[in-house]
Design an enzyme around this catalytic site. Sequence first.
Site, PDB file in Angstrom:
ATOM      1  N   HIS A  65     -14.755  21.980  -1.320  1.00  0.00           N
ATOM      2  CA  HIS A  65     -14.096  22.098  -0.013  1.00  0.00           C
ATOM      3  C   HIS A  65     -12.622  22.415  -0.194  1.00  0.00           C
ATOM      4  O   HIS A  65     -11.987  21.929  -1.122  1.00  0.00           O
ATOM      5  CB  HIS A  65     -14.310  20.843   0.831  1.00  0.00           C
ATOM      6  CG  HIS A  65     -13.577  19.615   0.378  1.00  0.00           C
ATOM      7  ND1 HIS A  65     -12.293  19.328   0.795  1.00  0.00           N
ATOM      8  CD2 HIS A  65     -13.933  18.592  -0.436  1.00  0.00           C
ATOM      9  CE1 HIS A  65     -11.911  18.174   0.267  1.00  0.00           C
ATOM     10  NE2 HIS A  65     -12.879  17.709  -0.493  1.00  0.00           N
ATOM     11  N   ASP A 175      -7.031  16.956  -4.060  1.00  0.00           N
ATOM     12  CA  ASP A 175      -8.351  16.761  -3.469  1.00  0.00           C
ATOM     13  C   ASP A 175      -8.483  17.787  -2.355  1.00  0.00           C
ATOM     14  O   ASP A 175      -7.914  17.613  -1.293  1.00  0.00           O
ATOM     15  CB  ASP A 175      -8.481  15.336  -2.935  1.00  0.00           C
ATOM     16  CG  ASP A 175      -9.742  15.122  -2.098  1.00  0.00           C
ATOM     17  OD1 ASP A 175     -10.577  16.043  -2.008  1.00  0.00           O
ATOM     18  OD2 ASP A 175      -9.883  14.040  -1.517  1.00  0.00           O
ATOM     19  N   GLU A 207     -14.729  19.288   5.109  1.00  0.00           N
ATOM     20  CA  GLU A 207     -15.422  18.225   4.386  1.00  0.00           C
ATOM     21  C   GLU A 207     -14.878  16.883   4.843  1.00  0.00           C
ATOM     22  O   GLU A 207     -15.614  15.929   5.067  1.00  0.00           O
ATOM     23  CB  GLU A 207     -15.224  18.395   2.868  1.00  0.00           C
ATOM     24  CG  GLU A 207     -16.076  17.463   2.015  1.00  0.00           C
ATOM     25  CD  GLU A 207     -15.414  16.137   1.655  1.00  0.00           C
ATOM     26  OE1 GLU A 207     -16.092  15.265   1.089  1.00  0.00           O
ATOM     27  OE2 GLU A 207     -14.224  15.951   1.965  1.00  0.00           O
ATOM     28  N   GLU A 208     -13.563  16.840   5.001  1.00  0.00           N
ATOM     29  CA  GLU A 208     -12.885  15.588   5.353  1.00  0.00           C
ATOM     30  C   GLU A 208     -13.176  15.171   6.791  1.00  0.00           C
ATOM     31  O   GLU A 208     -12.820  14.087   7.212  1.00  0.00           O
ATOM     32  CB  GLU A 208     -11.370  15.734   5.146  1.00  0.00           C
ATOM     33  CG  GLU A 208     -10.943  16.181   3.746  1.00  0.00           C
ATOM     34  CD  GLU A 208     -11.073  15.082   2.687  1.00  0.00           C
ATOM     35  OE1 GLU A 208     -11.558  13.988   3.026  1.00  0.00           O
ATOM     36  OE2 GLU A 208     -10.702  15.339   1.534  1.00  0.00           O
ATOM     37  N   ASP A 230     -16.280  18.252  -6.635  1.00  0.00           N
ATOM     38  CA  ASP A 230     -15.335  17.474  -5.831  1.00  0.00           C
ATOM     39  C   ASP A 230     -14.667  16.453  -6.744  1.00  0.00           C
ATOM     40  O   ASP A 230     -15.046  16.304  -7.906  1.00  0.00           O
ATOM     41  CB  ASP A 230     -16.058  16.781  -4.665  1.00  0.00           C
ATOM     42  CG  ASP A 230     -15.118  16.507  -3.486  1.00  0.00           C
ATOM     43  OD1 ASP A 230     -13.882  16.505  -3.678  1.00  0.00           O
ATOM     44  OD2 ASP A 230     -15.624  16.295  -2.365  1.00  0.00           O
ATOM     45  N   HIS A 314      -6.147  10.852  -1.498  1.00  0.00           N
ATOM     46  CA  HIS A 314      -5.703  10.878  -0.099  1.00  0.00           C
ATOM     47  C   HIS A 314      -4.274  10.367   0.094  1.00  0.00           C
ATOM     48  O   HIS A 314      -3.948   9.771   1.108  1.00  0.00           O
ATOM     49  CB  HIS A 314      -6.674  10.114   0.815  1.00  0.00           C
ATOM     50  CG  HIS A 314      -7.956  10.861   1.023  1.00  0.00           C
ATOM     51  ND1 HIS A 314      -8.853  10.555   2.009  1.00  0.00           N
ATOM     52  CD2 HIS A 314      -8.485  11.930   0.367  1.00  0.00           C
ATOM     53  CE1 HIS A 314      -9.877  11.391   1.947  1.00  0.00           C
ATOM     54  NE2 HIS A 314      -9.682  12.220   0.947  1.00  0.00           N
TER      55      HIS A 314
END
Lengths: 354, 328
Positions: A65, A175, A207-208, A230, A314
């Site tokens: 992603h 990420d 994706e998130e 990922d 994150h």
Amino acid sequence: MRTDTLLEQLCKINAIAGFEASASNEIKEIFGRYCDKVWVDTFYNVIGYKKGSSKNGKKIMITAHYDQIGLIVTGYEKNGFLRVSNLGGVDTKALLAREVTVHGKKDVFGVIGAKPPHLLSGDEMKKNVKLTDLFIDTGLPDEELKETVAVGDPVSINSQFVRMVNGCAAGRNLDNRCGVAACVLALEKLKNIEHENDVYVIATVQEEAGLIGAISSSYNIEPDIAVVIDVCHGDMPEADKASTFTLGKGVPVGVGPAFNKNVTQQLLKLADQEGIPTQLCVEAGDPGTEAWAIQVSGMGIAVVEVCIPLRYMHTGAELVNLEDVDTAAALVSKFAAGRTVRLSKEDADDTDTD
Amino acid sequence: MIELVRELAGTYGPSGREDEIRGVIRKKISGKVDELYTDTLGNLIAVKKGNGKRIMLAAHMDEIGVVATYIEENGFIRFSNIGGVSPVFSLGQRVRFANGVCGCVCYEEKLKEPKDLNFSKMFIDIGTNSRERTMEYVSPGDIAVFEAGTIEQNGRYISKALDDRIGCAVLIELIGQLNEVKNEIAFVFTVQEEVGLRGAGTAAYAIKPDLAVAVDVTNTGDTPGCNPLSIELGKGAAVMIKDGRTISHPLVKNKLIDLAKRFDIQYQLEVIEKGGNDAGSIHTTAGGIPSGGVSIPCRYMHSPCEMVDAGDVKNVVKLLKAFIQSED
Ligand SMILES: [Zn+2]
């Protein structure tokens, strides 16, 4: 292409979950250098296609992603402040005192205001800060702010890409831009490997925000086998050993109900034969990645997962080892080429091939 | 409009039991569309034929309710929720089962703290005093809806089940107003939204529209002591940017905003953290369908006195009409 240069370029791109449209062309341009065909679908997934040399080849889909977590403007407060909500799973602690860009009619610089410790009550000191307590301070006069920024505009976190001395890199969006980088590097390698399989490399969206890009892509492509790239958690002091992985010691491969057992075994065997280091990433249920959605698409798809360990997920200061990105690319390209891997009908989980 | 709203809101139709409300809606629109049919799950699909884009508008016709789970020996009915029912809002309300039998929602008197209130400490009383008597009217599995009238006052509609019968009213109004259309429009009255957006996805899978818009109600941030939210009653149609399930597709969202500006239709922008509407299941269907939402701001959602603004409803109709007629 140099891994660090590529990753730096990718990390600079703003593709906040649900707001990838403007970024899709840049990804498309990069993919296009190594593909037979590249296109952007209605949801802004970027699909790079490399045709296989045999009619009997399989259809392999590789996803990473390219959306990033961020914030979204929900309202105004007096004196140039904005209220916000999240796009994807943001960590409020890590947002405090961050510099951000509000993507309005034009980009607006802002800081996420934090009450200084002197002003915190005893109770407030103990509690984690809630998203509703956070404000973006833009410094703009209210009229100008309302003119420039609308409710619903996305916000990205500002942070420089930094090369570290130990072969690592730190910054925002790692990420999963490191996964996208692995995709690009894998495509580059596939140029020089004869491969029977048709390969679809997809930089997916949202994706998130609920695996949206993976759901639409797997339905549209209908692959025989899917490989998800990922990030997983990197090791750090005090962290749980079972759910974190050492950086630079091989790529963790997903093991658990989300992943097809036989294809995963073939992937691990291939890694062994090729001298590519791997670790095992055990996921008891939903791994929290696109694998979970792809597995149940259509009549079901055999999924495997290759991870890149990443520290401080994150936050605006994520950290990966560049070597892991290369390793992931090496493994995935070899696997997709299918030279040593047998990709047959017997890949279904319920057939005993041992 | 108020007559239509009253009739729709007053008709029985909890999630999974939409037959009656579907019948009422079908009657209102039959003869006004080119195709009208019910699919396997019970969605009512009305199509206006056209050669342009295929556009789906979805309003859910189901409402929240309560389901009988166990009948006590002395005739009281234990129950559970269908959709997002608040124990606090249900207290002291009347409910009505499909056969017309009404009951009062009460709680065990020993309960001291309001925070301990949950459905297991509550019951429905239909005025009987034995299990046998109750079972003549209500069996476990029977579903009841809240009972409350519909009024218009100070330019607002106040009623139960405005979520989302007001959306159904908007679609019916649109069907009535449209003559020739260039685009092909599928008006879909969906089932089971309140229990997880169950109907809209399958309908969208069959229709495969180019664009889809969910027409539903949305919370406001304009009442005393409420959480901050930039939606106000009477400030226009709410164009959804994001809810808990969907980030609206740019194609849909931008088109709606452009049209609102072009035709001077009052609108506001909606960003919601939790909860989702039918767009949530439509946009991940069949490889992805660009979806968004136009919402009617609504106070006290999922209570028997939901409140919407009549002007907002008009603006929603105007905006959707512009949207489905737009040829670019
Ligand atoms: Zn609703």
